[in-house]
Design an enzyme around this catalytic site. Sequence first.
Site, PDB file in Angstrom:
ATOM      1  N   VAL A 197      44.449  42.217  36.871  1.00 36.64           N
ATOM      2  CA  VAL A 197      44.761  43.069  35.717  1.00 36.64           C
ATOM      3  C   VAL A 197      45.583  42.147  34.626  1.00 36.64           C
ATOM      4  CG1 VAL A 197      44.822  45.127  36.870  1.00 36.64           C
ATOM      5  CG2 VAL A 197      46.866  43.930  36.656  1.00 36.64           C
ATOM      6  N   ASP A 198      45.536  41.000  34.730  1.00 33.80           N
ATOM      7  CA  ASP A 198      46.214  39.854  34.010  1.00 33.80           C
ATOM      8  C   ASP A 198      45.440  39.538  32.682  1.00 33.80           C
ATOM      9  OD1 ASP A 198      46.064  37.708  36.820  1.00 33.80           O
ATOM     10  OD2 ASP A 198      44.601  37.887  35.212  1.00 33.80           O
TER      11      ASP A 198
ATOM     12  N   THR B 207      47.965  33.519  41.861  1.00 33.89           N
ATOM     13  CA  THR B 207      49.413  33.330  42.333  1.00 33.89           C
ATOM     14  C   THR B 207      49.625  31.729  41.977  1.00 33.89           C
ATOM     15  OG1 THR B 207      48.236  32.360  44.441  1.00 33.89           O
ATOM     16  CG2 THR B 207      49.120  34.459  44.468  1.00 33.89           C
TER      17      THR B 207
ATOM     18  N   HIS C 216      39.931  46.771  38.039  1.00 36.28           N
ATOM     19  CA  HIS C 216      40.890  47.658  38.091  1.00 36.28           C
ATOM     20  C   HIS C 216      41.792  47.701  36.818  1.00 36.28           C
ATOM     21  CE1 HIS C 216      41.209  47.118  42.819  1.00 36.28           C
ATOM     22  NE2 HIS C 216      40.448  47.716  42.354  1.00 36.28           N
TER      23      HIS C 216
ATOM     24  N   GLN D  91      39.573  41.861  40.373  1.00 31.32           N
ATOM     25  CA  GLN D  91      40.236  42.938  40.692  1.00 31.32           C
ATOM     26  C   GLN D  91      41.775  42.667  39.973  1.00 31.32           C
ATOM     27  OE1 GLN D  91      40.148  44.129  45.080  1.00 31.32           O
ATOM     28  NE2 GLN D  91      39.420  41.899  44.816  1.00 31.32           N
TER      29      GLN D  91
ATOM     30  N   PHE E  31      49.700  40.573  46.249  1.00 32.88           N
ATOM     31  CA  PHE E  31      50.337  42.112  46.845  1.00 32.88           C
ATOM     32  C   PHE E  31      50.616  41.923  48.347  1.00 32.88           C
ATOM     33  CE2 PHE E  31      49.698  44.421  43.206  1.00 32.88           C
ATOM     34  CZ  PHE E  31      48.654  43.841  42.347  1.00 32.88           C
TER      35      PHE E  31
HETATM   36  N1  APR Z   1      44.065  30.375  46.825  1.00 36.53           N
HETATM   37  C1  APR Z   1      43.452  31.256  47.498  1.00 36.53           C
HETATM   38  N2  APR Z   1      43.847  32.583  48.115  1.00 36.53           N
HETATM   39  C2  APR Z   1      45.221  33.031  47.934  1.00 36.53           C
HETATM   40  C3  APR Z   1      46.033  32.232  47.188  1.00 36.53           C
HETATM   41  C4  APR Z   1      45.423  30.828  46.615  1.00 36.53           C
HETATM   42  N3  APR Z   1      46.253  30.086  45.653  1.00 36.53           N
HETATM   43  N4  APR Z   1      47.072  32.877  47.061  1.00 36.53           N
HETATM   44  C5  APR Z   1      47.120  34.005  47.874  1.00 36.53           C
HETATM   45  N5  APR Z   1      45.687  33.904  48.213  1.00 36.53           N
HETATM   46  C6  APR Z   1      45.076  35.113  49.189  1.00 36.53           C
HETATM   47  C7  APR Z   1      46.122  35.727  49.925  1.00 36.53           C
HETATM   48  O1  APR Z   1      46.079  35.131  51.064  1.00 36.53           O
HETATM   49  C8  APR Z   1      45.349  37.054  50.035  1.00 36.53           C
HETATM   50  O2  APR Z   1      44.381  37.071  51.145  1.00 36.53           O
HETATM   51  O3  APR Z   1      44.793  36.065  48.230  1.00 36.53           O
HETATM   52  C9  APR Z   1      44.691  37.206  48.724  1.00 36.53           C
HETATM   53  C10 APR Z   1      45.376  38.275  48.033  1.00 36.53           C
HETATM   54  O4  APR Z   1      45.089  39.575  48.460  1.00 36.53           O
HETATM   55  P1  APR Z   1      45.904  40.864  47.850  1.00 36.53           P
HETATM   56  O5  APR Z   1      47.536  40.304  47.612  1.00 36.53           O
HETATM   57  O6  APR Z   1      45.640  42.001  48.949  1.00 36.53           O
HETATM   58  O7  APR Z   1      45.294  41.246  46.610  1.00 36.53           O
HETATM   59  P2  APR Z   1      44.071  41.673  46.230  1.00 36.53           P
HETATM   60  O8  APR Z   1      42.952  41.512  47.176  1.00 36.53           O
HETATM   61  O9  APR Z   1      43.609  41.348  44.747  1.00 36.53           O
HETATM   62  O10 APR Z   1      44.353  43.600  46.077  1.00 36.53           O
HETATM   63  C11 APR Z   1      43.575  44.277  45.645  1.00 36.53           C
HETATM   64  O11 APR Z   1      45.106  46.023  45.624  1.00 36.53           O
HETATM   65  O12 APR Z   1      47.488  46.764  44.996  1.00 36.53           O
HETATM   66  C12 APR Z   1      45.911  46.788  44.749  1.00 36.53           C
HETATM   67  O13 APR Z   1      45.008  47.070  42.792  1.00 36.53           O
HETATM   68  C13 APR Z   1      45.615  46.021  43.568  1.00 36.53           C
HETATM   69  O14 APR Z   1      43.813  44.882  42.625  1.00 36.53           O
HETATM   70  C14 APR Z   1      44.818  45.062  43.690  1.00 36.53           C
HETATM   71  C15 APR Z   1      44.173  45.424  44.903  1.00 36.53           C
END
Ligand code: APR
Length: 242
Positions: A103-104, A28, A119, A101, A35
């Site tokens: 894909v970038d 991010t 992933h 996880q 997500f």
């Molecule tokens: N630093 C630390 N944590 C962060 C930051 C940051 N800068 N930005 C966001 N987060 C946290 C969010 O609070 C959230 O808990 O990272 C987490 C991201 O979680 P998700 O959005 O659920 O992403 P992820 O866990 O990678 O999702 C898993 O779901 O949609 C599918 O295949 C897709 O690989 C993905 C999988």
Amino acid sequence: NSEHIVTLAEWLQKSKHTTILTGAGMSTESNIPDFRSKEGWWNNIDPRTVATTEALDNHYDLFHEFYSMRINLLENCLPHRGHHILVEWEQQGLIQAICTQNVDGFHSAAGGQHVYELHGSINKFHCADCSKIPSKEQFLNKDRCSQCGGKLRPNVVLFGEMLPEESWSTSLSHIRKSDLVVVIGTSLEVYPASQLPQMTEGKTVYINTETNGKNQDFSLIIQDKAGAVLAKVNEIIEKKEK
Ligand code: APR
Ligand code: NAD
Ligand code: ZN
């Protein structure tokens, strides 16, 4: 948090085998949405309409629009300092594997050598029906497979699909022999990647801007941004090395 930062630096320097597990929160700060946080993709898109095998089979237009939009967004994004710090630690022998996880491809783009993509990758493509490998342009143009006329798709694991066997088994073996697992930027909502932290006998660290019910068993929880935490820990490690 500052004493947690010092503890993590100590654990990193003491541990014999360290595995990193990252999720969308690791990217991010490269301006790629995650997500499930409030700015995440799944706030205004139902994942089942775009990121499932059902979406690929039955509404290819939505599927194609979602992934081509993400690919175009990625063109203007780069790994951030946090990605580079992890690679420095890998080069110094402080960490042995980066399981992601995401894909970038940013961990590899930053120079990571032992990166395992649980992933898959959004930067590589294949035909849904045969083994033909198309180009990114052919996918973005919404071409059909030049060999069999099948649908083109990115090498991303969709919900309902198995994870790439090699990435999964290598990640699992690193986790199993780790005495330290550091989990960065993942909500741990999606199976089976979410199970990896529980599979180590070692210490576990959760770095996330938010906490949820999935992280309460961690040895250490640092609630802050990945970039900030990695920079602070690295500062301590660099001082000790001098
Ligand atoms: N630093 C630390 N944590 C962060 C930051 C940051 N800068 N930005 C966001 N987060 C946290 C969010 O609070 C959230 O808990 O990272 C987490 C991201 O979680 P998700 O959005 O659920 O992403 P992820 O866990 O990678 O999702 C898993 O779901 O949609 C599918 O295949 C897709 O690989 C993905 C999988
Ligand atoms: P899931 O469908 O159970 O969803 C888990 C969470 O993600 C839920 O919170 C759900 O709301 C959300 N979600 C559902 N579909 C989503 C999507 N398309 N994108 C983003 N979020 C979504 O996830 P899962 O299927 O249990 O686990 C992920 C994948 O892992 C599955 O496709 C499964 O087939 C695969 N899997 C692999 C192995 C293995 O390789 N050993 C074992 C079991 C499952
Ligand atoms: Zn084909």
